[in-house]
Design a protein around this motif. Structure first.
Motif, mmCIF file in Angstrom:
data_model
loop_
_atom_site.group_PDB
_atom_site.id
_atom_site.type_symbol
_atom_site.label_atom_id
_atom_site.label_comp_id
_atom_site.label_asym_id
_atom_site.label_seq_id
_atom_site.Cartn_x
_atom_site.Cartn_y
_atom_site.Cartn_z
ATOM 1 N N ASP A 158 0.621 -1.601 0.206
ATOM 2 C CA ASP A 158 0.104 0.271 -0.357
ATOM 3 C C ASP A 158 0.207 1.178 0.050
ATOM 4 O O ASP A 158 0.291 1.996 -0.270
ATOM 5 C CB ASP A 158 -0.761 0.030 1.274
ATOM 6 N N ASN A 159 2.149 1.152 0.578
ATOM 7 C CA ASN A 159 3.005 2.566 0.732
ATOM 8 C C ASN A 159 3.938 2.455 -0.634
ATOM 9 O O ASN A 159 4.593 3.030 -0.850
ATOM 10 C CB ASN A 159 3.900 2.634 1.763
ATOM 11 N N VAL A 160 3.414 1.524 -1.664
ATOM 12 C CA VAL A 160 4.180 2.425 -3.153
ATOM 13 C C VAL A 160 2.682 2.318 -3.664
ATOM 14 O O VAL A 160 1.820 2.179 -4.223
ATOM 15 C CB VAL A 160 5.132 1.278 -3.359
ATOM 16 N N THR A 161 3.390 3.463 -5.204
ATOM 17 C CA THR A 161 2.598 3.567 -6.716
ATOM 18 C C THR A 161 2.896 2.739 -7.304
ATOM 19 O O THR A 161 1.671 2.534 -7.999
ATOM 20 C CB THR A 161 3.494 5.741 -6.604
ATOM 21 N N TRP A 162 4.563 2.534 -7.863
ATOM 22 C CA TRP A 162 4.175 1.525 -8.578
ATOM 23 C C TRP A 162 5.616 0.334 -8.564
ATOM 24 O O TRP A 162 6.843 1.406 -8.254
ATOM 25 C CB TRP A 162 4.682 2.620 -10.434
ATOM 26 N N ILE A 163 5.613 -0.714 -9.365
ATOM 27 C CA ILE A 163 6.775 -1.469 -9.110
ATOM 28 C C ILE A 163 7.052 -1.797 -10.137
ATOM 29 O O ILE A 163 6.359 -2.616 -11.184
ATOM 30 C CB ILE A 163 6.440 -2.269 -7.489
ATOM 31 N N GLY A 164 8.806 -1.514 -10.817
ATOM 32 C CA GLY A 164 9.064 -1.650 -11.791
ATOM 33 C C GLY A 164 9.958 -3.461 -11.889
ATOM 34 O O GLY A 164 10.910 -3.261 -10.749
ATOM 35 N N VAL A 165 9.713 -4.409 -12.548
ATOM 36 C CA VAL A 165 10.002 -5.689 -12.215
ATOM 37 C C VAL A 165 10.981 -6.295 -13.023
ATOM 38 O O VAL A 165 9.745 -5.779 -14.646
ATOM 39 C CB VAL A 165 8.693 -6.627 -12.117
ATOM 40 N N SER A 166 12.031 -6.133 -13.722
ATOM 41 C CA SER A 166 12.376 -6.888 -14.726
ATOM 42 C C SER A 166 13.537 -7.640 -14.211
ATOM 43 O O SER A 166 14.136 -8.600 -13.284
ATOM 44 C CB SER A 166 13.481 -5.404 -15.090
ATOM 45 N N LEU A 167 13.583 -8.610 -15.625
ATOM 46 C CA LEU A 167 14.481 -9.679 -15.562
ATOM 47 C C LEU A 167 16.090 -10.035 -16.640
ATOM 48 O O LEU A 167 15.669 -10.180 -17.242
ATOM 49 C CB LEU A 167 13.682 -11.421 -15.962
ATOM 50 N N ASN A 168 17.150 -10.131 -15.318
ATOM 51 C CA ASN A 168 17.904 -9.597 -16.864
ATOM 52 C C ASN A 168 18.920 -10.734 -16.317
ATOM 53 O O ASN A 168 19.470 -11.135 -14.848
ATOM 54 C CB ASN A 168 19.116 -8.026 -16.272
ATOM 55 N N GLY A 169 18.611 -11.914 -17.170
ATOM 56 C CA GLY A 169 19.967 -13.044 -16.847
ATOM 57 C C GLY A 169 19.773 -13.898 -15.416
ATOM 58 O O GLY A 169 17.771 -14.156 -15.588
#
Length: 397
Positions: A158-169
């Motif tokens: 609830d305390n975040v506006t947005w979370i970006g997730v990426s997978l590098n290797g």
């Protein structure tokens, strides 16, 4: 005879033939369609030649017939090569094990990086990710894909506006944008407290300033509640008015509740299929049952496999087939009204601060049309109606 194009695959031997009638032996082989090639004379009464091992049983009677003898010089072909390699199975198993371990390590989570979060939020994010299976040593192809992971983490915090997730290797990267909750600054500049909406004064607690209203008094939006001027006439001074003024306010909301509703629920029956996609061809490895449910929801997660830093033309597919069941909910009129009241109160709660209280409620209008109950509700709310208003000081005052 010319060599067969399958020569590298089929096993064959190079032999040395000795005898007085070698020409007759060779002619008999040709007459019976037995492949023989690379015929070379090696000495007086001896030649070398190549024969398929599958023809050796046919050749032996011809050798007896022509009084020839032979000895094997070389053994060639894939079966003989495999037999020689099998004798070195320790080396082969070690090499195969090395590639298997390297493949598995290339598809495991080794690092998790978080940027843009304070230590508290980072700890909460890593804990939520761990609950979803994201931790070091886990196989990537058994985890949710990046899109699903991003959606679940954003909904869980609830305390975040947005979370970006990426997978590098083998590294998961989380980029966080936190909600900025502005801290209320204590100002020392003079100010009044005024009403931010129409209300009837219910109660008040004034820390600084001069109250100008009293309980049970009606005030309009913008009316002065607490003055920043204190002291007697002629000896007044300005202060930042501070306090809480509770007022009775009013809210009206309308909702519509269908008397009959069709929706789907999961029955709990589920089939999971595991497949390997190789060059576009799906190869089942576990779970061959398609479920064959009357109504179902299918979800598929496909993860590309890697070897070291290279992506392979191979991917792992996990497919889940869940059975659904159509449910028909039917309300009576009274049940629909009660459900509508609960919905309306929930909507009003979204508009109120955490310290506001609903004092009373009343049904303004209710009707039934087209299989729906239409409800209009009126609420009496006790909430803080005080709002700060700076006092403009003119030069010379």
């Amino acid at each position: 005879m010319k060599k067969d194009w399958l020569e590298p695959i089929n096993s064959y031997v190079k032999i040395e033939l000795r005898g007085d009638d070698l020409e007759s032996f060779i002619n008999e082989c040709l007459a019976q369609g037995i492949a023989i090639w690379n015929i070379e004379r090696t000495g007086e009464g001896s030649v070398s030649a190549c024969l398929y091992t599958k023809n050796m049983n046919e050749v032996r009677p011809l050798m007896k017939q022509t009084r020839c003898k032979f000895r094997v010089i070389e053994k060639n072909g894939l079966p003989f090569w495999a037999a020689r390699m099998w004798k070195r199975n320790g080396l082969l198993l070690g090499l195969a094990g090395f590639f298997v371990v390297l493949f598995l390590l290339s598809n495991m989570v080794w690092n998790i990086n978080v940027t843009g979060a304070n230590p508290k939020t980072e700890y909460q994010l890593l804990k939520a990710a761990k609950d979803m299976g994201i931790k070091k040593g886990k196989f990537i192809f058994l985890l949710p894909n990046v899109r699903q992971l991003q959606q679940r983490l954003t909904n869980a915090m609830d305390n975040v506006t947005w979370i970006g997730v990426s997978l590098n290797g083998t590294t998961y990267n989380f980029q966080v944008v936190e909600k900025e909750i502005p801290k209320r600054k204590e100002t020392s500049s003079p100010k009044h407290l005024v009403a931010k909406k129409d209300a009837v004064i219910y109660d008040m607690f004034v820390e600084k300033g001069q109250p100008v209203v009293s309980p049970h008094q009606f005030v309009y939006k913008g009316s002065l509640l607490v003055s920043g001027y204190i002291g007697k006439e002629g000896k007044t001074k300005l202060v930042p008015a501070k306090g809480i003024v509770w007022g009775e306010t009013w809210y009206t909301t309308s909702v519509t509740v269908p008397l009959k509703t069709n929706f789907q629920t999961f029955t709990g029956n589920m089939v999971t299929q595991h497949k390997i996609n190789l060059f576009g061809l799906n190869i089942p490895i576990w779970g061959w049952n398609d479920g064959e449910y009357k109504t179902q929801v299918v979800s598929k997660n496909e993860t590309p496999l890697k070897f070291w830093k290279w992506s392979l033309p191979v991917s792992y597919i996990k497919k889940e087939i869940r059975e659904t069941d159509g449910v028909k909910r039917v309300y009576t009129r009274s049940q629909a009204i009660q459900a509508g009241k609960a919905m309306a109160k929930k909507e009003v709660r979204k508009l109120l601060s955490h310290d506001a209280k609903i004092k009373g409620e009343k049904v303004l209008r209710q009707s039934v049309s087209n299989g729906k109950v239409n409800l209009s509700m009126h609420y009496q709310v006790i909430e803080n109606i005080a709002s700060e208003q700076p006092i403009l000081i003119q030069q010379g005052d």
